[in-house]
Structures are given as C-alpha cells and as structure tokens.
Motif scaffolding. Structure first.
Motif, PDB file in Angstrom:
ATOM      1  N   ILE A  49      46.525  39.783   6.679  1.00 54.98           N
ATOM      2  CA  ILE A  49      46.101  38.992   5.512  1.00 54.98           C
ATOM      3  C   ILE A  49      47.009  38.339   4.670  1.00 54.98           C
ATOM      4  O   ILE A  49      47.050  37.178   4.231  1.00 54.98           O
ATOM      5  CB  ILE A  49      45.299  40.172   4.679  1.00 54.98           C
ATOM      6  N   SER A  50      48.247  38.978   4.760  1.00 54.63           N
ATOM      7  CA  SER A  50      49.393  38.322   3.927  1.00 54.63           C
ATOM      8  C   SER A  50      49.910  37.043   4.691  1.00 54.63           C
ATOM      9  O   SER A  50      50.117  35.972   4.009  1.00 54.63           O
ATOM     10  CB  SER A  50      50.543  39.397   3.892  1.00 54.63           C
ATOM     11  N   LYS A  51      49.830  36.931   6.001  1.00 58.33           N
ATOM     12  CA  LYS A  51      50.348  35.668   6.551  1.00 58.33           C
ATOM     13  C   LYS A  51      49.074  34.679   6.428  1.00 58.33           C
ATOM     14  O   LYS A  51      49.491  33.497   6.172  1.00 58.33           O
ATOM     15  CB  LYS A  51      50.135  35.872   8.308  1.00 58.33           C
ATOM     16  N   THR A  52      48.033  35.057   6.524  1.00 57.62           N
ATOM     17  CA  THR A  52      46.705  34.034   6.200  1.00 57.62           C
ATOM     18  C   THR A  52      46.963  33.589   4.783  1.00 57.62           C
ATOM     19  O   THR A  52      46.810  32.186   4.447  1.00 57.62           O
ATOM     20  CB  THR A  52      45.585  34.706   6.289  1.00 57.62           C
ATOM     21  N   ILE A  53      47.009  34.484   3.608  1.00 59.64           N
ATOM     22  CA  ILE A  53      47.244  34.085   2.221  1.00 59.64           C
ATOM     23  C   ILE A  53      48.330  32.787   2.364  1.00 59.64           C
ATOM     24  O   ILE A  53      48.091  31.960   1.721  1.00 59.64           O
ATOM     25  CB  ILE A  53      47.400  35.046   1.264  1.00 59.64           C
ATOM     26  N   LYS A  54      49.421  33.199   2.905  1.00 64.33           N
ATOM     27  CA  LYS A  54      50.521  32.457   2.735  1.00 64.33           C
ATOM     28  C   LYS A  54      50.342  30.899   3.287  1.00 64.33           C
ATOM     29  O   LYS A  54      50.492  30.013   2.600  1.00 64.33           O
ATOM     30  CB  LYS A  54      51.874  33.039   3.331  1.00 64.33           C
ATOM     31  N   ALA A  55      49.700  31.133   4.457  1.00 62.71           N
ATOM     32  CA  ALA A  55      49.354  29.859   5.222  1.00 62.71           C
ATOM     33  C   ALA A  55      48.493  29.082   4.552  1.00 62.71           C
ATOM     34  O   ALA A  55      48.511  27.782   4.524  1.00 62.71           O
ATOM     35  CB  ALA A  55      48.865  30.114   6.705  1.00 62.71           C
ATOM     36  N   VAL A  56      47.206  29.459   4.337  1.00 64.39           N
ATOM     37  CA  VAL A  56      46.170  28.933   3.322  1.00 64.39           C
ATOM     38  C   VAL A  56      46.867  28.151   2.256  1.00 64.39           C
ATOM     39  O   VAL A  56      46.504  27.008   2.002  1.00 64.39           O
ATOM     40  CB  VAL A  56      44.912  29.953   3.149  1.00 64.39           C
ATOM     41  N   PHE A  57      47.564  28.898   1.410  1.00 61.08           N
ATOM     42  CA  PHE A  57      48.016  28.416   0.079  1.00 61.08           C
ATOM     43  C   PHE A  57      49.161  27.388   0.320  1.00 61.08           C
ATOM     44  O   PHE A  57      49.051  26.201  -0.564  1.00 61.08           O
ATOM     45  CB  PHE A  57      48.585  29.432  -0.872  1.00 61.08           C
ATOM     46  N   GLU A  58      50.001  27.254   1.432  1.00 60.14           N
ATOM     47  CA  GLU A  58      50.935  26.481   1.660  1.00 60.14           C
ATOM     48  C   GLU A  58      50.242  25.050   2.243  1.00 60.14           C
ATOM     49  O   GLU A  58      50.692  24.067   2.019  1.00 60.14           O
ATOM     50  CB  GLU A  58      51.925  26.950   2.724  1.00 60.14           C
ATOM     51  N   LYS A  59      48.931  25.254   2.882  1.00 65.41           N
ATOM     52  CA  LYS A  59      48.375  24.010   3.390  1.00 65.41           C
ATOM     53  C   LYS A  59      47.844  23.288   2.368  1.00 65.41           C
ATOM     54  O   LYS A  59      47.725  22.277   2.401  1.00 65.41           O
ATOM     55  CB  LYS A  59      47.253  24.898   4.431  1.00 65.41           C
ATOM     56  N   TYR A  60      47.109  24.021   1.386  1.00 71.14           N
ATOM     57  CA  TYR A  60      46.401  23.364   0.496  1.00 71.14           C
ATOM     58  C   TYR A  60      47.176  22.953  -0.863  1.00 71.14           C
ATOM     59  O   TYR A  60      46.886  21.732  -1.446  1.00 71.14           O
ATOM     60  CB  TYR A  60      45.343  24.038  -0.270  1.00 71.14           C
ATOM     61  N   PHE A  61      48.572  23.508  -1.142  1.00 67.95           N
ATOM     62  CA  PHE A  61      49.203  23.058  -2.358  1.00 67.95           C
ATOM     63  C   PHE A  61      50.503  22.377  -1.758  1.00 67.95           C
ATOM     64  O   PHE A  61      51.050  21.963  -2.550  1.00 67.95           O
ATOM     65  CB  PHE A  61      49.411  24.379  -3.272  1.00 67.95           C
ATOM     66  N   HIS A  62      50.684  22.307  -0.521  1.00 71.17           N
ATOM     67  CA  HIS A  62      52.041  21.835  -0.122  1.00 71.17           C
ATOM     68  C   HIS A  62      53.156  22.367  -0.727  1.00 71.17           C
ATOM     69  O   HIS A  62      53.944  21.514  -1.029  1.00 71.17           O
ATOM     70  CB  HIS A  62      51.948  20.142  -0.222  1.00 71.17           C
ATOM     71  N   LEU A  63      53.234  23.893  -1.048  1.00 72.38           N
ATOM     72  CA  LEU A  63      54.560  24.423  -1.562  1.00 72.38           C
ATOM     73  C   LEU A  63      54.628  25.505  -0.804  1.00 72.38           C
ATOM     74  O   LEU A  63      53.842  26.071   0.134  1.00 72.38           O
ATOM     75  CB  LEU A  63      53.998  24.880  -2.698  1.00 72.38           C
ATOM     76  N   GLU A  64      56.013  26.066  -0.759  1.00 73.64           N
ATOM     77  CA  GLU A  64      56.279  27.346   0.115  1.00 73.64           C
ATOM     78  C   GLU A  64      55.986  28.742  -1.149  1.00 73.64           C
ATOM     79  O   GLU A  64      56.676  28.396  -2.084  1.00 73.64           O
ATOM     80  CB  GLU A  64      57.720  27.269   0.433  1.00 73.64           C
ATOM     81  N   TYR A  65      55.407  29.619  -0.371  1.00 70.26           N
ATOM     82  CA  TYR A  65      54.828  30.782  -1.138  1.00 70.26           C
ATOM     83  C   TYR A  65      55.862  31.696  -0.629  1.00 70.26           C
ATOM     84  O   TYR A  65      56.192  32.022   0.329  1.00 70.26           O
ATOM     85  CB  TYR A  65      53.600  31.011  -1.113  1.00 70.26           C
ATOM     86  N   ASP A  66      56.072  32.443  -1.510  1.00 69.77           N
ATOM     87  CA  ASP A  66      56.984  33.629  -1.469  1.00 69.77           C
ATOM     88  C   ASP A  66      56.169  34.644  -0.703  1.00 69.77           C
ATOM     89  O   ASP A  66      55.570  35.275  -1.099  1.00 69.77           O
ATOM     90  CB  ASP A  66      57.601  34.488  -2.788  1.00 69.77           C
ATOM     91  N   PRO A  67      56.828  35.267   0.502  1.00 66.79           N
ATOM     92  CA  PRO A  67      56.209  36.019   1.295  1.00 66.79           C
ATOM     93  C   PRO A  67      55.845  37.660   0.886  1.00 66.79           C
ATOM     94  O   PRO A  67      54.863  38.023   0.951  1.00 66.79           O
ATOM     95  CB  PRO A  67      57.013  36.125   2.545  1.00 66.79           C
ATOM     96  N   ASN A  68      56.704  37.906  -0.023  1.00 61.59           N
ATOM     97  CA  ASN A  68      56.748  39.077  -0.791  1.00 61.59           C
ATOM     98  C   ASN A  68      55.516  39.080  -1.774  1.00 61.59           C
ATOM     99  O   ASN A  68      54.588  40.077  -1.943  1.00 61.59           O
ATOM    100  CB  ASN A  68      57.757  39.508  -1.552  1.00 61.59           C
ATOM    101  N   GLU A  69      55.273  37.923  -2.448  1.00 67.96           N
ATOM    102  CA  GLU A  69      54.123  37.983  -3.448  1.00 67.96           C
ATOM    103  C   GLU A  69      52.701  37.917  -2.560  1.00 67.96           C
ATOM    104  O   GLU A  69      51.760  38.404  -3.149  1.00 67.96           O
ATOM    105  CB  GLU A  69      54.111  36.644  -4.217  1.00 67.96           C
ATOM    106  N   CYS A  70      52.879  37.076  -1.615  1.00 70.55           N
ATOM    107  CA  CYS A  70      51.599  37.004  -0.737  1.00 70.55           C
ATOM    108  C   CYS A  70      51.240  38.521  -0.108  1.00 70.55           C
ATOM    109  O   CYS A  70      50.095  38.788  -0.247  1.00 70.55           O
ATOM    110  CB  CYS A  70      51.698  36.029   0.536  1.00 70.55           C
ATOM    111  N   PHE A  71      52.329  39.245   0.083  1.00 67.65           N
ATOM    112  CA  PHE A  71      52.125  40.432   0.737  1.00 67.65           C
ATOM    113  C   PHE A  71      51.594  41.500  -0.373  1.00 67.65           C
ATOM    114  O   PHE A  71      50.623  42.342  -0.262  1.00 67.65           O
ATOM    115  CB  PHE A  71      53.356  41.199   1.271  1.00 67.65           C
ATOM    116  N   LYS A  72      51.935  41.239  -1.715  1.00 68.93           N
ATOM    117  CA  LYS A  72      51.539  42.221  -2.836  1.00 68.93           C
ATOM    118  C   LYS A  72      49.979  41.850  -2.895  1.00 68.93           C
ATOM    119  O   LYS A  72      49.145  42.815  -3.288  1.00 68.93           O
ATOM    120  CB  LYS A  72      52.325  41.868  -4.061  1.00 68.93           C
ATOM    121  N   VAL A  73      49.740  40.659  -3.093  1.00 68.08           N
ATOM    122  CA  VAL A  73      48.153  40.086  -3.007  1.00 68.08           C
ATOM    123  C   VAL A  73      47.383  40.848  -1.735  1.00 68.08           C
ATOM    124  O   VAL A  73      46.236  41.292  -2.063  1.00 68.08           O
ATOM    125  CB  VAL A  73      48.038  38.878  -3.112  1.00 68.08           C
TER     126      VAL A  73
END
Length: 88
Positions: A49-73
């Motif tokens: 789920i964490s990997k998916t969140i990170k990949a999806v948000f990076e795909k749509y917003f063209h930014l790098e997301y903190d893996p720790n923040e994605c993991f918390k969600v």
C-alpha cells in the motif's frame, strides 16, 4: 471496487492532503483519481500500500514523496482495513 476499502483509502488520503489542496479550498473530490488508482493497486500488505501511494502521487504530481510519510498513511489504511477483517 470494494466500497469499504475505497471509503477507508479516501478518508486517509483526504486527511493526509499531501499537496494541501483540500486545505486551500479545492473540491472534496480533488484526489479522486489517485484514490481509485490506489484502491485498484496492490492492497495485500502495508508495504505494498505504501509503495502504491508513493508511486501514484509521484505519477500525478511529478514530485518525490517521502517514503516514511507514505508508509504512515499506508499504516493507517491497513489498520482500518484489518480492524474490519476485510477479505482482500
């Protein structure tokens, strides 16, 4: 699409609001595309789920997301899913 899973993911993504779009007055369905893609992704465990969140948000917003923040969600999503003993 599993309605319960969708509701849980939606709740946590809206609370997270990583781009502060909702806080800035964007429509309530601002993250709808991202939520649907997450729900349709790999929901087998908190790490996926964490990997998916990170990949999806990076795909749509063209930014790098903190893996720790994605993991918390992802953890909050997973805990809610497990609390109801959902069959995924």
């Amino acid at each position: 699409m599993d309605n319960r899973m969708y509701s849980i993911v939606k709740k946590h993504i809206k609370q997270w609001d990583p781009e502060c779009l909702l806080a800035s007055g964007a429509p309530e369905d601002e993250y709808e595309t991202e939520i649907k893609e997450i729900v349709n992704g790999d929901m087998d465990n908190v790490f996926q789920i964490s990997k998916t969140i990170k990949a999806v948000f990076e795909k749509y917003f063209h930014l790098e997301y903190d893996p720790n923040e994605c993991f918390k969600v992802a953890e909050r999503i997973w805990n809610d899913l497990e609390g109801g003993h959902s069959n995924r």
